[in-house]
Design a protein around this motif. Structure first.
Motif, PDB file in Angstrom:
ATOM      1  N   GLY C 131       4.108  24.184 -15.368  1.00 50.96           N
ATOM      2  CA  GLY C 131       3.612  22.892 -14.889  1.00 50.96           C
ATOM      3  C   GLY C 131       3.318  22.882 -13.402  1.00 50.96           C
ATOM      4  O   GLY C 131       2.781  21.919 -12.866  1.00 50.96           O
ATOM      5  N   ASN C 132       3.698  23.937 -12.701  1.00 45.25           N
ATOM      6  CA  ASN C 132       3.500  23.979 -11.249  1.00 45.25           C
ATOM      7  C   ASN C 132       2.584  25.114 -10.807  1.00 45.25           C
ATOM      8  O   ASN C 132       2.285  25.246  -9.622  1.00 45.25           O
ATOM      9  CB  ASN C 132       4.852  24.165 -10.546  1.00 45.25           C
ATOM     10  CG  ASN C 132       5.808  23.025 -10.823  1.00 45.25           C
ATOM     11  OD1 ASN C 132       5.472  21.867 -10.617  1.00 45.25           O
ATOM     12  ND2 ASN C 132       6.987  23.343 -11.311  1.00 45.25           N
ATOM     13  N   GLN C 135      -1.018  24.681  -9.027  1.00 49.96           N
ATOM     14  CA  GLN C 135      -1.314  23.246  -8.988  1.00 49.96           C
ATOM     15  C   GLN C 135      -1.624  22.749  -7.580  1.00 49.96           C
ATOM     16  O   GLN C 135      -2.637  22.103  -7.360  1.00 49.96           O
ATOM     17  CB  GLN C 135      -0.139  22.456  -9.572  1.00 49.96           C
ATOM     18  CG  GLN C 135      -0.109  22.440 -11.083  1.00 49.96           C
ATOM     19  CD  GLN C 135      -1.184  21.559 -11.695  1.00 49.96           C
ATOM     20  OE1 GLN C 135      -1.607  20.590 -11.087  1.00 49.96           O
ATOM     21  NE2 GLN C 135      -1.632  21.903 -12.883  1.00 49.96           N
ATOM     22  N   CYS C 136      -0.707  22.994  -6.683  1.00 47.57           N
ATOM     23  CA  CYS C 136      -0.913  22.495  -5.322  1.00 47.57           C
ATOM     24  C   CYS C 136      -0.995  23.651  -4.353  1.00 47.57           C
ATOM     25  O   CYS C 136      -0.495  23.595  -3.233  1.00 47.57           O
ATOM     26  CB  CYS C 136       0.203  21.538  -4.938  1.00 47.57           C
ATOM     27  SG  CYS C 136       0.059  20.001  -5.833  1.00 47.57           S
ATOM     28  N   GLU C 366      -6.318  12.537  -0.680  1.00 51.54           N
ATOM     29  CA  GLU C 366      -5.042  13.237  -0.807  1.00 51.54           C
ATOM     30  C   GLU C 366      -3.888  12.317  -1.178  1.00 51.54           C
ATOM     31  O   GLU C 366      -2.824  12.774  -1.573  1.00 51.54           O
ATOM     32  CB  GLU C 366      -4.715  14.029   0.466  1.00 51.54           C
ATOM     33  CG  GLU C 366      -5.411  15.371   0.451  1.00 51.54           C
ATOM     34  CD  GLU C 366      -5.137  16.229   1.667  1.00 51.54           C
ATOM     35  OE1 GLU C 366      -3.962  16.445   1.993  1.00 51.54           O
ATOM     36  OE2 GLU C 366      -6.112  16.696   2.290  1.00 51.54           O
ATOM     37  N   VAL C 368      -4.068  10.532  -3.650  1.00 52.22           N
ATOM     38  CA  VAL C 368      -4.149  10.457  -5.109  1.00 52.22           C
ATOM     39  C   VAL C 368      -3.820  11.801  -5.744  1.00 52.22           C
ATOM     40  O   VAL C 368      -3.257  11.869  -6.832  1.00 52.22           O
ATOM     41  CB  VAL C 368      -5.570  10.023  -5.550  1.00 52.22           C
ATOM     42  CG1 VAL C 368      -5.646   9.907  -7.056  1.00 52.22           C
ATOM     43  CG2 VAL C 368      -5.942   8.713  -4.892  1.00 52.22           C
ATOM     44  N   TYR C 474      -9.982   6.112  -9.323  1.00 54.35           N
ATOM     45  CA  TYR C 474     -10.567   7.305  -8.740  1.00 54.35           C
ATOM     46  C   TYR C 474     -10.156   8.529  -9.544  1.00 54.35           C
ATOM     47  O   TYR C 474      -8.988   8.696  -9.885  1.00 54.35           O
ATOM     48  CB  TYR C 474     -10.099   7.445  -7.289  1.00 54.35           C
ATOM     49  CG  TYR C 474     -10.669   8.634  -6.574  1.00 54.35           C
ATOM     50  CD1 TYR C 474     -11.932   8.573  -6.006  1.00 54.35           C
ATOM     51  CD2 TYR C 474      -9.942   9.822  -6.477  1.00 54.35           C
ATOM     52  CE1 TYR C 474     -12.460   9.671  -5.347  1.00 54.35           C
ATOM     53  CE2 TYR C 474     -10.467  10.925  -5.811  1.00 54.35           C
ATOM     54  CZ  TYR C 474     -11.724  10.832  -5.258  1.00 54.35           C
ATOM     55  OH  TYR C 474     -12.239  11.917  -4.610  1.00 54.35           O
ATOM     56  N   GLU C 475     -11.090   9.356  -9.849  1.00 50.10           N
ATOM     57  CA  GLU C 475     -10.789  10.557 -10.629  1.00 50.10           C
ATOM     58  C   GLU C 475     -10.594  11.731  -9.666  1.00 50.10           C
ATOM     59  O   GLU C 475     -11.550  12.218  -9.072  1.00 50.10           O
ATOM     60  CB  GLU C 475     -11.937  10.830 -11.601  1.00 50.10           C
ATOM     61  CG  GLU C 475     -11.718  12.012 -12.542  1.00 50.10           C
ATOM     62  CD  GLU C 475     -10.461  11.911 -13.422  1.00 50.10           C
ATOM     63  OE1 GLU C 475     -10.157  10.808 -13.903  1.00 50.10           O
ATOM     64  OE2 GLU C 475      -9.780  12.945 -13.597  1.00 50.10           O
ATOM     65  N   PRO C 476      -9.368  12.182  -9.483  1.00 54.56           N
ATOM     66  CA  PRO C 476      -9.134  13.271  -8.532  1.00 54.56           C
ATOM     67  C   PRO C 476      -9.480  14.616  -9.151  1.00 54.56           C
ATOM     68  O   PRO C 476      -9.830  14.698 -10.324  1.00 54.56           O
ATOM     69  CB  PRO C 476      -7.641  13.183  -8.269  1.00 54.56           C
ATOM     70  CG  PRO C 476      -7.074  12.667  -9.543  1.00 54.56           C
ATOM     71  CD  PRO C 476      -8.121  11.769 -10.150  1.00 54.56           C
ATOM     72  N   ARG C 478      -8.930  17.968 -10.907  1.00 51.80           N
ATOM     73  CA  ARG C 478      -7.946  18.364 -11.920  1.00 51.80           C
ATOM     74  C   ARG C 478      -7.923  19.870 -12.035  1.00 51.80           C
ATOM     75  O   ARG C 478      -8.984  20.501 -12.089  1.00 51.80           O
ATOM     76  CB  ARG C 478      -8.325  17.800 -13.285  1.00 51.80           C
ATOM     77  CG  ARG C 478      -8.434  16.308 -13.325  1.00 51.80           C
ATOM     78  CD  ARG C 478      -7.072  15.672 -13.428  1.00 51.80           C
ATOM     79  NE  ARG C 478      -7.237  14.227 -13.556  1.00 51.80           N
ATOM     80  CZ  ARG C 478      -6.234  13.379 -13.682  1.00 51.80           C
ATOM     81  NH1 ARG C 478      -4.994  13.823 -13.697  1.00 51.80           N
ATOM     82  NH2 ARG C 478      -6.459  12.094 -13.772  1.00 51.80           N
ATOM     83  N   GLU C 481      -5.081  23.198 -17.042  1.00 51.94           N
ATOM     84  CA  GLU C 481      -3.754  23.743 -17.344  1.00 51.94           C
ATOM     85  C   GLU C 481      -3.841  25.163 -17.925  1.00 51.94           C
ATOM     86  O   GLU C 481      -2.838  25.868 -17.988  1.00 51.94           O
ATOM     87  CB  GLU C 481      -2.977  22.791 -18.252  1.00 51.94           C
ATOM     88  CG  GLU C 481      -2.487  21.565 -17.482  1.00 51.94           C
ATOM     89  CD  GLU C 481      -1.659  20.595 -18.314  1.00 51.94           C
ATOM     90  OE1 GLU C 481      -1.073  21.017 -19.323  1.00 51.94           O
ATOM     91  OE2 GLU C 481      -1.606  19.410 -17.929  1.00 51.94           O
TER      92      GLU C 481
END
Lengths: 135, 327, 555
Positions: C131-132, C135-136, C366, C368, C474-476, C478, C481
């Motif tokens: 899950g990570n 991701q960021c 950012e 969001v 707002y659609e950030p 994605r 996955e």
């Protein structure tokens, strides 16, 4: 002082450095008279297990580095499995508004955007605690 | 099966859900919790009870975490009651101890950790702590650790609950340490200087070790020489020695009148707490509502005198009844 | 500065006082974010005690590091990026270069952020990574990943800033091994290790025990000095203090104290001042509070230069506080997202007027989630508009000599020294980690600010002013996955082709070197580089390190 108190498990990812919002909300909920168990988790099972042992009324998950859908998908069943079917589950932090509804469908009762006065969250908890169900 | 028996059986069978909920009802002073506790009583008394106390910043939670790891390594199951202070202003509390223990406990069904807010209780514990310990005992935990708030003074309640009280100290609390020395022999069965790798640790350790603390038992038997140990909870140094010392104290007191006196003191405290609650609910609240309170002191005195009188008559009546039966 | 104030000034002041007499007592006294009182007007009289006889490019560098400001060396546009596996990030690198993201003299700068599993030190197949992954930040843990990172880039004109966490040493070792595989010498390597262990003073993350955290920092600094001298081996992460809630004055004081703690640790380890202090650099936050931020950057340069000089640095350029600004993320709001563009522009403007060396502009979305390609480009364009259209780069220290800004610079310096001296007297920053003092003070400041926002005393447009009921929807950006599977597959493929016996042996070497570092008998970095050569991954290197250097959560 033996009156009942609302108990909240406030969970954030163990390795997420963004702790400011979580700490602020912890203090704000405390100042609203709640007992807040501050908890950094590695995997979702740990939140569920902590919620169970602490017998909290509310599980609040602070999200800062995404993964909200994944957390919700795993957390709700993990709580139910343990018989925690009447716990209020809320999320807050960096979560896009467009995810609020999908998260609700997964069983998260309410999501909050960042930066709100803690009183808003505390009011929501007071109004909804005990009436929530994960069934 | 009635609800009380069912709940008790669930706890004894090790249900975390039921144990968790029962502790909440105890905290909230619910009458039904007392009934369950009574059903649990036969299952209590097996656990070894360890109190961990010491000033704020001494690293109590980290030490408890290390103890959990060590005890689990020795195959013993562990329950923890960790107490944090309630805010005197809002009544809320931040309970952060669990967070420090997660590394040693996560995913381990042999560990049950419960945080309690002190809710205004003095003495560094929550009023519910004594009973919460029983719940974890009845659940079958081999060891139950109670971690206090750590407000320096007034940590005496823990001595009434735990078989062994571990006092955690760190270097750099010079004045506080001096002030505490007088009280150490009254509460500490084992003293541990934590953060043994920090500056001044060695000196603090030597200074304390040189004191030759002793605790005298209730029966005038041989005193317990309080061991002073060094540990670094973070590095897991000295933790095995700490557990050995705690176990040694447990064996020592088990051989002497100490244990019997301790068990009696706990039972006594329980009697007083239970009676207190019941009297308050059944008599005091109603009495307070029913009486004119223009002179609250006088009204209270009058009420208590009535109770004592009634109790005296009842006792006399019972004694008379017993005499008649004998004849 | 001694002004000869003439009768003309006295007369002007009298007229001024007369004109405002009617309403002067109704003026609401303002203060800066740090709580310093602000007057409505500043005059030459406020500068009576100021030292204004200073030029840019000379000690103590209040007016900037370079004699002509940005005229010769404009600031670097160092946009943070990184997501997915190295394949996705690689595409992004190329796109950013095409968009004109530039460092000094047209050099490339890649400010790459790692994902949380990498920072923490776990590989893609670890349960907590789920899950990570990617991701960021980017997930890079194998030799293959690092080969791909540097593929085709000229090492002498490319700057790799690696935003790592506890994996700081393994990441540099993996990069070094990749450079070696390309057959190039390490001294060509340019870039930056974050090496920011002291951030645990405020960030609620578990990390090394303080004693070993500092030992690891110094180990990296020493290795870089001997092997990759152009590498910046440590970053003083004042941004982290600010994001945790520090006021600008606290950020200054604690940030400089953090820097001082590295200096102390380096000197203690036997390094000479001119050998390492000049290679330390800063990353600082910047709010929308324009003048306070400008004054902060000016005071910061001056204070750092003084600290360096006192520590024995002799070469003036080694006293340079080289600053990368990350515009503060906490001021961005999820409400009325587009407003954030105005905030980011003001933040970047403050950084430029403050004379910093490098800027990352946040993207408006950012608040969001992870920025979209469009918002990330807009953030870069904001810098480019400032650089090319606004004229702000033409003159060095354009606010120098402003009565207000000079006075505020002095006042912030004085306020920061006070906190700094107090912390130094009680054992310094490192002791502050252990006692929790820094965290406590910053948490309190953060809570005070939140209370001011809640009450409306501190206005935030869209939050407590001009609130809209409309949702943003707002659609950030994605991240698919499926990236997770890809990351796991890359790891598996890499592991399959290694010589396992060599890997085991190298890991044993790391274990021994960890012990040697603890015993003070040897370094760790060479063993990590050797492990990287043999195919040991980021997560695998971290296992013996975790065992050796503990697990610490600051009080």
């Amino acid at each position: 002082m033996s009156q009942e108190r609302i108990k909240v498990l406030l969970a954030k990812k163990k390795i997420d450095v963004h702790g400011r919002g979580t700490k602020l909300i912890a203090r704000e909920l405390r100042d609203a008279g709640m007992e807040v168990v501050y908890f950094r988790f590695g995997v979702v099972e740990e939140i569920a297990e902590a919620a169970l042992q602490e017998d909290v009324d509310v599980v609040a998950v602070s999200i800062m580095t995404s993964g909200q859908m994944q957390v919700a998908r795993e957390l709700i069943p993990a709580l139910k499995e343990r018989g925690m079917t009447d716990v209020l589950v809320i999320m807050g932090g960096i979560i896009p508004e467009v995810d609020f509804e999908p998260l609700r469908e997964l069983g998260v009762h309410r999501c909050f955007p960042p930066g709100l006065p803690g009183g808003v969250v505390a009011d929501y908890i007071r109004e909804n605690v005990g009436t929530a169900t994960l069934a | 099966m009635d609800a009380t028996t069912d709940q008790a059986e669930q706890v004894v069978a090790g249900s975390a859900l039921h144990a968790g909920r029962l502790i909440t009802r105890i905290e909230n002073g619910r009458a039904d919790a007392r009934a369950v506790l009574r059903s649990l009583a036969p299952h209590c008394g097996k656990a070894q009870l360890i109190g961990v106390t010491g000033p704020p910043g001494a690293g109590k939670s980290t030490l408890v975490s290390a103890l959990i790891r060590e005890l689990r390594g020795r195959g013993r199951t562990v329950g923890v009651i960790a107490v944090d202070p309630s805010s005197p202003f809002s009544g809320g509390a931040l309970l952060g101890d669990r967070d420090r223990m997660v590394e040693s406990s996560s995913g381990d069904s042999g560990v049950f950790i419960r945080s309690l807010a002190s809710r205004g209780a003095s003495g560094g514990l929550a009023a519910a702590a004594n009973d919460a310990v029983d719940v974890l005992d009845a659940m079958g935990k081999d060891v139950v650790i109670v971690e206090t708030v750590g407000v320096g003074q007034g940590e005496f309640d823990i001595a009434r609950i735990a078989h062994t009280v571990v006092l955690v100290l760190v270097p750099g609390y010079g004045d506080a340490l001096q002030a505490m020395k007088a009280g150490i022999t009254e509460i500490a069965d084992v003293v541990v200087v934590n953060k043994s790798d920090s500056p001044g640790a060695e000196q603090t350790f030597k200074e304390l070790a040189a004191q030759g603390f002793q605790r005298t038992g209730p029966d005038g038997g041989p005193p317990w020489p309080v061991p002073v140990l060094q540990a670094s909870a973070l590095r897991h140094d000295g933790i095995a020695e700490l557990v050995d010392a705690v176990d040694e104290h447990h064996r020592f007191t088990g051989r002497t009148a100490w244990r019997t006196a301790h068990e009696h003191a706990r039972r006594r405290a329980r009697f007083i707490a239970f009676a207190n609650d019941r009297l308050r609910e059944e008599l005091l609240e109603t009495a307070a509502d029913a009486r004119a309170l223009t002179d609250p002191y006088g009204a209270a005195e009058e009420f208590v005198t009535e109770l004592i009188e009634a109790h005296r008559r009842l006792t006399a009546h019972r004694a008379a009844g017993a005499e008649t039966e004998q004849k | 500065m001694k002004f000869e104030l003439s009768d003309k000034f006295e007369a002007a002041k009298e007229t001024w006082a007369a004109r405002r007499a009617r309403y002067a007592d109704r003026l609401r006294p303002a203060k800066t974010l740090s709580g310093l009182p602000v007057k409505t007007v500043y005059t030459p009289e406020d500068l009576a005690d100021s030292d204004l006889e200073e030029m840019p490019g000379a000690y103590p560098f209040t007016r900037g590091l370079h004699p002509d400001g940005y005229a010769l060396t404009p600031w670097m546009q160092q946009m943070v990026f990184g997501y997915g596996t190295i394949e996705e990030t690689r595409q992004k690198m190329e796109k950013m270069v095409a968009e004109g993201m530039e460092g000094y003299f047209g050099h490339k700068v890649f400010n790459t952020v790692y994902d949380i599993p990498c920072m923490y030190g776990i590989d893609a197949d670890h349960p907590e990574a789920k899950g990570n992954l990617g991701q960021c930040g980017v997930h890079m843990s194998t030799g293959d990943d690092y080969d791909e990172l540097i593929r085709g880039w000229d090492l002498e004109t490319t700057n790799f800033s690696m935003i790592t966490g506890d994996n700081c040493l393994p990441a540099l070792a993996l990069l070094a091994a990749a450079v070696e595989r390309r057959g190039e010498p390490l001294h060509k390597l340019h870039g930056n290790s974050m090496n920011w262990y002291p951030r645990i003073a405020v960030q609620d993350i578990p990390s090394w025990e303080p004693k070993w955290g500092y030992a690891l920092m110094i180990d990296l600094i020493k290795w870089a000095k001997d092997n990759a001298p152009a590498w910046n081996p440590a970053n003083i992460f004042m941004y982290g203090l600010s994001e945790a809630g520090a006021t600008p004055v606290q950020e200054l004081a604690y940030g400089l104290s953090w820097g001082k703690s590295i200096i102390d640790a380096g000197l203690e380890a036997g390094l000479a001042p001119d050998d390492f202090i000049g290679r330390l650099s800063f990353q600082i936050g910047c709010t929308v509070n324009l003048f306070e931020e400008v004054a902060k950057f000016r005071a910061h340069r001056r204070m750092w230069a003084k600290i360096c000089k006192e520590a024995g640095v002799t070469k003036p350029s080694n006293m340079h506080a080289r600053v990368h600004v990350h515009t503060s993320g906490y001021v961005l709001t999820q409400q009325q997202l587009m407003n954030n563009n105005a905030r980011i522009t003001l933040q970047a403007l403050a950084a430029v007027l403050g004379g910093v060396q490098s800027i990352h502009t946040c993207s408006y979305d950012e608040a969001v989630g992870v920025p979209t390609e469009e918002s990330h480009r807009t953030a870069l364009r904001t810098q480019q508009i400032l650089m090319l259209e606004s004229g702000v780069r033409d003159v060095a220290d354009p606010l120098g000599g402003s009565y207000y800004v000079e006075k505020l610079t002095d006042e912030m310096e004085a306020a920061a020294w006070e906190i700094y001296e107090e912390l130094e007297a009680s054992g310094g920053y490192r002791r502050g980690i252990e006692t929790g003092e820094i965290k406590r003070n910053i948490d309190n400041a953060s809570y005070e600010m939140k209370k001011r926002i809640n009450s409306g005393d501190l206005p935030v447009v869209g939050v407590n002013r001009y609130v809209s009921e409309q949702t943003e929807n707002y659609e950030p950006f994605r991240i698919d996955e499926a990236i997770e599977d890809k990351a796991r597959a890359r790891l598996e493929a890499y592991r399959a082709k290694r010589d396992q016996a060599a890997v085991d042996e190298a890991l044993e070497g790391v274990r021994e070197a960890c012990q040697a570092l603890k015993d003070g008998t040897g370094p760790l970095m060479p063993a990590l580089v050797e492990a990287a050569r043999k195919g040991v991954t980021n997560g695998e290197m971290m296992v013996p390190m975790r065992e050796a250097f503990g697990w610490y959560v600051s009080e």
